[in-house]
Design an enzyme around this catalytic site. Structure first.
Site, PDB file in Angstrom:
ATOM      1  N   LEU A  13      45.803  27.700  37.450  1.00  0.00           N
ATOM      2  CA  LEU A  13      46.543  28.485  36.445  1.00  0.00           C
ATOM      3  C   LEU A  13      46.175  29.963  36.449  1.00  0.00           C
ATOM      4  O   LEU A  13      46.754  30.753  35.712  1.00  0.00           O
ATOM      5  CB  LEU A  13      46.270  27.922  35.037  1.00  0.00           C
ATOM      6  CG  LEU A  13      46.787  26.522  34.734  1.00  0.00           C
ATOM      7  CD1 LEU A  13      46.454  26.142  33.298  1.00  0.00           C
ATOM      8  CD2 LEU A  13      48.282  26.419  34.966  1.00  0.00           C
ATOM      9  N   TYR A 146      28.504  38.092  38.956  1.00  0.00           N
ATOM     10  CA  TYR A 146      29.677  37.683  39.738  1.00  0.00           C
ATOM     11  C   TYR A 146      29.438  37.931  41.234  1.00  0.00           C
ATOM     12  O   TYR A 146      29.657  37.050  42.074  1.00  0.00           O
ATOM     13  CB  TYR A 146      30.894  38.463  39.235  1.00  0.00           C
ATOM     14  CG  TYR A 146      32.163  38.243  40.028  1.00  0.00           C
ATOM     15  CD1 TYR A 146      32.818  37.011  40.012  1.00  0.00           C
ATOM     16  CD2 TYR A 146      32.728  39.275  40.771  1.00  0.00           C
ATOM     17  CE1 TYR A 146      33.993  36.829  40.723  1.00  0.00           C
ATOM     18  CE2 TYR A 146      33.904  39.102  41.477  1.00  0.00           C
ATOM     19  CZ  TYR A 146      34.537  37.875  41.457  1.00  0.00           C
ATOM     20  OH  TYR A 146      35.698  37.696  42.153  1.00  0.00           O
TER      21      TYR A 146
END
Ligand code: NAD
Ligand code: SER
Length: 326
Positions: A13, A146
């Site tokens: 998604l 990250y």
């Protein structure tokens, strides 16, 4: 080994998954591409046009069930927390990005899948990396969690290939610009938000400085790069899990100037926040010769073509009263 035929997309998604999944369904057949995400998708095209399943990438048992139930032979693991969100919750960023990837690779090993795809990012680089024409092989010392997960992810994919023969592939995506699904909380989000705000308000408060230059790519090129790498013959791939891929590099100011060519009334203010430091630690331009040589990578969109297309798509959507509908 024969080509992949039944693909599980986890994180379907998201900004990239929501456009990669339809492209995969077109190539491999709608019933052969299972979209999965941690969120419900009732009523969305992804859930209507082919199989859709809830799946938390940190839940190994669930991944195993989906592989067995749908006879999956390839996983595209698009589930991740991106740089800005990840820096707010670094432990969760590690859990999703790394524990999720280990689950994917372990499932691939045990079920003898033909392939795994897991994107890397320009966030693998850091302040000690050369920022111009950043080479394929260089210093990888990121300053965000990250980035740490993306370097670790590349190494894990490399290890699983060497040690267990898992065909784990990946690209160091630059910032991706698209009009269908809003980005999920990264540093390069300004290069998407600016288009929506230019159309909606005629003004954008940009969270990086005017002279901030980062490597970017329009979504059609991102999908092409991904599909081409998935389809590339095994024996051609020497790097496999960490390809530099470049398309367009521009400053925030140059992007604003390009938008002004179409919307002369558009104005912009620069109000840098904590994301400026992440942007300043990443490359300005990327050397992607290895991807070009090994599997024929070449982008199609430059700044002018991307800007024109983004504005056309979003202007039509706004006229239909659904600017944010994508
Ligand atoms: P996104 O944030 O838009 O989407 C991530 C998706 O993962 C979301 O739909 C979210 O619901 C889902 N997700 C989060 N936690 C999950 C979990 N525990 N289990 C299952 N699903 C979960 O991200 P994106 O931009 O589509 O990025 C996809 C991949 O590409 C990521 O690996 C990202 O690091 C990489 N990438 C993206 C960009 C970019 O500019 N978009 C640039 C470089 C690399
Ligand atoms: N677009 C991503 C981010 O800004 C780069 O990986 O986090």
């Amino acid at each position: 080994m024969s080509e992949i035929s039944r693909i599980l997309v986890i994180g379907a998604l998201g900004q990239i998954g929501s456009e990669l999944t339809p492209a995969l369904r077109q190539r491999y057949g709608a019933d052969n591409v299972v979209a999965a995400d941690i969120r419900e998708a009732k009523g969305t095209p992804l859930a209507e046009d082919g199989p859709y399943e809830i799946c938390d990438v940190t839940d190994r048992t669930r991944i195993d069930r989906l592989i067995t139930g749908y006879k999956i032979d390839c996983i595209a693991n698009m589930a991740a927390l991106l740089s800005a969100v990840g820096e707010k919750v670094p432990q969760k960023c590690w859990e999703v990005n790394i524990n999720g990837l280990v689950n994917t690779l372990e499932a691939a090993r045990e079920h003898e899948l033909k392939q795994v795809f897991c994107p890397s990012s320009i966030a693998v680089f850091g302040p000690n990396t050369p920022r111009d024409s950043t080479p394929q092989e260089t210093v990888l010392e990121p300053t965000t969690m990250y980035g740490v997960t993306k370097v670790s992810g590349e190494l894990l994919c490399h290890y699983y290939h060497l040690r267990f023969g898992v065909d784990a592939r990946g690209l160091r995506y630059p910032g991706i610009i698209s009009s269908e699904t809003l980005p999920g909380g990264g540093t390069t989000d300004y290069a998407v938000e600016i288009f929506y705000k230019a159309i909606e308000d005629g003004h954008y408060d940009c969270f990086v400085r005017e002279d901030t230059m980062l490597p970017m790519m329009y979504m059609p090129d991102c999908i092409k790069a991904t599909m081409d790498l998935l389809a590339a013959p095994r024996e051609k791939l020497m790097h496999r899990s960490n390809y530099n891929v470049a398309a367009i590099s521009f400053t925030a100011g140059e992007l604003a100037a390009e938008i002004t060519k179409h919307l002369p009334e558009f104005t912009i203010d620069y109000k840098p926040d904590e994301r400026q430091a992440y942007a300043d630690s990443w490359p300005r331009t990327i050397d992607d010769r290895i991807a070009r040589e090994e599997w024929g990578w070449t982008p199609a969109y430059d700044l002018a073509a991307m800007t024109k297309d983004m504005l056309e798509v979003l202007t039509k959507r706004q006229a239909a009263g659904a600017l944010y509908a994508g």
